[in-house]
Design a protein around this motif. Structure first.
Motif, PDB file in Angstrom:
ATOM      1  N   GLN A 119       2.169   8.854  -6.524  1.00  0.00           N
ATOM      2  CA  GLN A 119       2.664  10.222  -6.421  1.00  0.00           C
ATOM      3  C   GLN A 119       3.700  10.480  -7.498  1.00  0.00           C
ATOM      4  O   GLN A 119       3.800  11.584  -8.033  1.00  0.00           O
ATOM      5  CB  GLN A 119       3.280  10.437  -5.032  1.00  0.00           C
ATOM      6  CG  GLN A 119       2.254  10.415  -3.903  1.00  0.00           C
ATOM      7  CD  GLN A 119       2.921  10.476  -2.527  1.00  0.00           C
ATOM      8  OE1 GLN A 119       4.131  10.452  -2.432  1.00  0.00           O
ATOM      9  NE2 GLN A 119       2.099  10.570  -1.489  1.00  0.00           N
TER      10      GLN A 119
ATOM     11  N   ASP B 119       0.833  -1.196   0.000  1.00  0.00           N
ATOM     12  CA  ASP B 119       0.000   0.000   0.000  1.00  0.00           C
ATOM     13  C   ASP B 119       0.868   1.247   0.000  1.00  0.00           C
ATOM     14  O   ASP B 119       0.573   2.232  -0.698  1.00  0.00           O
ATOM     15  CB  ASP B 119      -0.935  -0.025   1.213  1.00  0.00           C
ATOM     16  CG  ASP B 119      -1.966   1.081   1.148  1.00  0.00           C
ATOM     17  OD1 ASP B 119      -2.082   1.856   2.098  1.00  0.00           O
ATOM     18  OD2 ASP B 119      -2.682   1.157   0.114  1.00  0.00           O
ATOM     19  N   GLU B 120       1.962   1.231   0.782  1.00  0.00           N
ATOM     20  CA  GLU B 120       2.881   2.375   0.784  1.00  0.00           C
ATOM     21  C   GLU B 120       3.556   2.525  -0.577  1.00  0.00           C
ATOM     22  O   GLU B 120       3.703   3.643  -1.085  1.00  0.00           O
ATOM     23  CB  GLU B 120       3.930   2.178   1.883  1.00  0.00           C
ATOM     24  CG  GLU B 120       3.365   2.231   3.297  1.00  0.00           C
ATOM     25  CD  GLU B 120       4.419   1.946   4.352  1.00  0.00           C
ATOM     26  OE1 GLU B 120       4.064   1.942   5.530  1.00  0.00           O
ATOM     27  OE2 GLU B 120       5.591   1.756   3.969  1.00  0.00           O
TER      28      GLU B 120
ATOM     29  N   ARG C  93       2.324   1.505  -3.415  1.00  0.00           N
ATOM     30  CA  ARG C  93       1.288   1.945  -4.350  1.00  0.00           C
ATOM     31  C   ARG C  93       1.105   3.451  -4.286  1.00  0.00           C
ATOM     32  O   ARG C  93       0.978   4.125  -5.309  1.00  0.00           O
ATOM     33  CB  ARG C  93      -0.019   1.208  -4.026  1.00  0.00           C
ATOM     34  CG  ARG C  93      -1.186   1.549  -4.913  1.00  0.00           C
ATOM     35  CD  ARG C  93      -2.320   0.562  -4.730  1.00  0.00           C
ATOM     36  NE  ARG C  93      -2.696   0.401  -3.332  1.00  0.00           N
ATOM     37  CZ  ARG C  93      -3.637  -0.443  -2.906  1.00  0.00           C
ATOM     38  NH1 ARG C  93      -4.270  -1.205  -3.784  1.00  0.00           N
ATOM     39  NH2 ARG C  93      -3.932  -0.544  -1.623  1.00  0.00           N
ATOM     40  N   LYS C  94       1.098   4.013  -3.067  1.00  0.00           N
ATOM     41  CA  LYS C  94       0.981   5.471  -2.916  1.00  0.00           C
ATOM     42  C   LYS C  94       2.205   6.171  -3.487  1.00  0.00           C
ATOM     43  O   LYS C  94       2.094   7.227  -4.126  1.00  0.00           O
ATOM     44  CB  LYS C  94       0.801   5.824  -1.447  1.00  0.00           C
ATOM     45  CG  LYS C  94      -0.496   5.314  -0.833  1.00  0.00           C
ATOM     46  CD  LYS C  94      -0.566   5.609   0.656  1.00  0.00           C
ATOM     47  CE  LYS C  94      -1.856   5.068   1.275  1.00  0.00           C
ATOM     48  NZ  LYS C  94      -1.905   5.313   2.738  1.00  0.00           N
ATOM     49  N   GLU C  95       3.355   5.599  -3.256  1.00  0.00           N
ATOM     50  CA  GLU C  95       4.590   6.206  -3.756  1.00  0.00           C
ATOM     51  C   GLU C  95       4.606   6.245  -5.284  1.00  0.00           C
ATOM     52  O   GLU C  95       4.962   7.258  -5.888  1.00  0.00           O
ATOM     53  CB  GLU C  95       5.788   5.412  -3.238  1.00  0.00           C
ATOM     54  CG  GLU C  95       7.147   5.966  -3.699  1.00  0.00           C
ATOM     55  CD  GLU C  95       8.285   5.149  -3.143  1.00  0.00           C
ATOM     56  OE1 GLU C  95       8.110   4.557  -2.054  1.00  0.00           O
ATOM     57  OE2 GLU C  95       9.347   5.102  -3.797  1.00  0.00           O
TER      58      GLU C  95
END
Length: 793
Positions: free
Chosen positions: A792, A784-785, A787-789
């Motif tokens: 962005q 999940d981290e 995926r967010k990275e």
């Protein structure tokens, strides 16, 4: 008897016989080989530059000229007027393509109106000589060459021994008194090849013991200021050319010349007869040109030619004249058949002495390289030198000879090893109930090998028992390729008779889906069709009539279970279904209902639309990296939910991960999931798909959720790179590589991925389970981290 049988099928006899057969068919210009050879020849001609349009002009009696001119364009006076006009405009030679009238009055009117010495006339052909004109009249300028003298001085070893001989015919002529001063004359006989296209012109054709020149040849001699009787006596083709004083024309066979259809445009100029008669042509516009006058719009007077569709006989005559005048180098030299025979002998030796000593892969590559060299040489000879060497006989011989060697020599040592490994793997898959994989391997087995036939037949029977008639029919068809076997033919006939049906065995009847209104039911669900083969049984598409909802129904047929195991299997099936049914997660397939009938148990599950991830595991169909990360995160989220309930999937693979059209991922087929509790765990049993198994799963040890994470890591590796990390030629090698071998690091296979991907994948497929992620939830958090990275970025 066995000795003679073996000798009769020996490659040392069959390969030379095949080579000689193809060579003879080529020399005979067989209607079997030529249709394959001609497209190659025609295609290569398009790569050559076209002949110049500066030598020949065609005065076309076309629809426009008939519309603009009030009189009869074929009348002797009109033709004579056109001939005089052509000579006034400076033509070097003239050919009249309108056949010489048989009527003596019309022939006399035409000949009296022109200067016969400056015009080449056309003789109308007939199948037999006419009764009143059995021999050429002396007034026609025809060489006095006996037809028996053809190629008399040509060396015997250069003659095509099987070339077809020309047939004598006749020509329709008026009485000899009407031909007092006929002058030059020639024929316009174009014989199509076996595919209906004209590629050759017979420069000389037999007629009443003499050789009659073709009209284009007469025009070529006229342009060279020669008479046809200046051809050498007898004519010689020792150098592959028809020789006269100051002229050489490449010929092959019996004075046949190849017409030049090179390039993309016609090698002659076309002018309408109305423009000529109306004096609309510029002065000296025909200066130095050879001019032909003839009709181009005659109904049925069409000839098919390579690359240019259909043309009229007049246009074809202009093409032939341009070929002769333009000095076209196109030729089929007399030594061509010797060169082709030598190439055939060369390939015979290669196939007999070299290829059997190489592996299948090396032999095919070597033969392909040798054959490509000959094809390239022959293509360059035609494109750059105009020499036609036939390619197809060598191609057919190499292809047929290689297949014959494979069939006659049987399995090589390496192929035998692969067959044995494939057979064992197919048997292992069949024992585990993975019939799709078992059938896939069975289709790779040689059906004529005795050791293979039993396992193929057994898999076919198993497919029938699993209600998979299409797979069973496929297995039986493959088996019958090696000959009859037991009742295989009868079973296949019955399956073909029931094509498109799905049957469900019931205690009272057999229900067939193909009849409207009589489709079988399971519980309250109406069965519509078969969707595929699951890990435990067949999966059907059903309809819930209460709410008209489509569901997927997975079945567990009792007939395939040993009677002494039926009770425990049923207990585990319902316990598994109950546990999975309690799972409520958007990334796990939903279970709606469970039921049992006399001969089977079933699960009614969520019906999915989309594709499984196996469609995106090849290098040309890879998904974007952010989408792959999102997919794996969704799977990890679903597995976290299952693992918390004590359920391990045990068969995580692309085929069991379903990407729906809305982008949501569903984990499907918990068909071999087992409880992690000690009471429900059996050791020594290997479950799952080999390429995606964890090391502890292969070893038959107790597994937990970390085994699913290893399999998910293999899937993620494949989705990112298009290749599997662990591979092997056989099941033993594959399992050894998974448990002890190394795999290509992802950064070497796909070096352009985000840096954070590599350690994550490496951690997932650690052989030591203590070094992997401890839980699917921990994996999901890191994904999940990431995926967010990536989002962005």
């Amino acid at each position: 008897m066995r000795f003679f049988t073996r000798m009769g099928t020996s490659p040392w006899l069959l390969l030379p016989a095949l080579g000689l057969l193809l060579l003879a068919a080529s020399l005979l210009e067989s209607g079997i080989l030529q249709p394959l050879e001609y497209p190659v020849y025609d295609g290569l001609l398009t790569l050559r530059p076209a002949l110049s349009q500066e030598r020949v002009t065609l005065i076309a009696i076309d629809q426009r000229s008939r519309r603009d001119f009030a009189g009869d364009l074929e009348a002797p006076e009109t033709l004579a007027a056109m001939l005089r006009q052509v000579q006034r405009l400076g033509a070097a030679g003239t050919g009249l393509l309108q056949p010489l009238p048989v009527n003596p009055d019309q022939a006399s009117r035409l000949l009296n109106a022109i200067d016969p010495s400056k015009v080449v006339l056309t003789l109308a052909a007939s199948r037999q000589p006419t009764s009143h004109q059995s021999k050429p009249p002396a007034a026609l300028t025809i060489p006095d060459i006996p037809s028996t003298a053809v190629s008399r001085h040509q060396p015997a070893y250069l003659q095509n021994p099987l070339a077809p001989r020309p047939q004598s015919g006749g020509f329709q002529l008026p009485r000899a008194d009407a031909l007092a001063e006929a002058g030059r004359a020639g024929h316009l006989l174009f014989s199509p090849d076996s595919d209906g296209r004209v590629r050759n012109l017979a420069l000389l054709t037999p007629w009443s013991g003499r050789l009659l020149p073709a009209l284009p040849l007469q025009l070529a001699l006229q342009a060279a200021h020669l008479n046809s009787d200046q051809l050498q006596h007898p004519p010689s083709v020792a150098n592959g050319a028809l020789t006269a004083v100051g002229i050489q024309i490449p010929v092959h066979g019996f004075f046949r010349s190849l017409l030049d259809f090179s390039g993309q445009h016609r090698p002659f100029q076309t002018v309408s007869a109305s423009d000529l008669l109306a004096n609309r042509l510029p002065a000296n516009s025909l200066q130095g040109r050879t001019v032909l006058i003839g009709p181009t719009d005659g109904f049925g007077d069409r000839q098919r030619v390579p690359g240019f569709g259909t043309v009229s006989t007049s246009e074809l005559a202009a093409w032939a004249t341009a070929t002769l005048l333009g000095g076209s180098p196109l030729q089929r030299p007399p030594w061509a058949w010797l060169a082709e025979a030598g190439v055939q002998l060369y390939f015979i030796l290669v196939l007999l002495l070299l290829i059997p000593r190489l592996s299948l892969r090396a032999g095919s590559i070597t033969l392909a390289l040798f054959l490509s060299g000959w094809i390239l040489f022959a293509a360059c000879a035609l494109v750059f030198a105009g020499i036609w060497l036939k390619i197809i006989p060598a191609v057919l011989f190499c292809s047929g000879g290689f297949l014959l060697l494979r069939r006659q020599h049987g399995l090589t040592e390496l192929d035998h090893h692969r067959q044995e490994s494939t057979r064992l793997l197919a048997q292992r898959f069949q024992e585990q109930g993975l019939l799709d994989l078992a059938l896939e391997k069975a289709l790779l087995l040689k059906p004529w090998a005795k050791a293979n036939r039993e396992i193929i037949y057994t898999i076919g029977l198993e497919c029938e028992r699993k209600r998979s008639p299409q797979n069973a029919a496929t297995a039986y068809r493959h088996l019958l390729q090696g000959g009859r076997f037991r009742d295989c033919a009868g079973r296949l006939k019955q399956l073909d008779h029931d094509n498109g049906t799905v049957t469900l065995a019931r205690a009272d009847a057999t229900l067939v889906l193909e009849k409207p209104g009589e489709k079988p039911t399971l519980g309250r669900y109406r069965i519509e069709q078969e969707l595929g083969q699951g890990a435990m049984g067949v999966v059907y598409l059903g309809i819930d009539p209460k709410i008209n909802r489509q569901v997927a129904i997975k079945t567990l047929p009792y007939q395939n279970i040993e009677p002494n195991l039926l009770s425990s299997v049923k207990e585990r099936f319902f316990r598994e279904a109950e546990a999975i049914g309690q799972l409520n997660h958007p990334n796990l397939v939903a279970i709606y209902d469970i039921g049992e009938e006399k001969d089977l148990a079933f699960l009614a599950m969520e019906r999915l639309t989309g594709k499984d991830l196996s469609h995106y595991c090849t290098a040309d169909k890879l998904l974007p990296v952010p989408e792959v990360v999102d997919i794996v995160a969704q799977v990890a989220s679903g597995l976290a939910c299952a693992h918390e309930q004590g359920i391990v999937h045990r068969d995580i693979k692309p085929a069991n991960l379903f990407l729906q059209d809305n982008g949501q991922v569903k984990v499907t087929d918990f068909g071999i999931a087992r409880f992690t509790a000690a009471s429900a765990t059996e050791t020594g049993i290997v479950l799952g798909t080999p390429n995606y198994m964890s090391p502890e799963q292969i070893a038959g040890k107790k597994v937990d959720g970390r085994s699913d994470l290893f399999s998910l890591g293999v899937v993620m590796y494949e989705l990112l790179s298009g290749s599997k990390p662990f591979q092997g030629d056989n099941i033993t090698t594959l399992m050894f590589n998974i448990t002890h071998g190394n795999y290509p690091p992802l950064q070497e296979v796909s070096p352009k991925l985000p840096a954070a991907i590599y350690p994550l994948v490496s951690k997932l497929i650690q052989k030591n389970l203590t070094r992997r992620f401890k839980t699917a939830a921990a994996l999901y958090q890191e994904l999940d981290e990431l995926r967010k990275e990536l989002g962005q970025g």
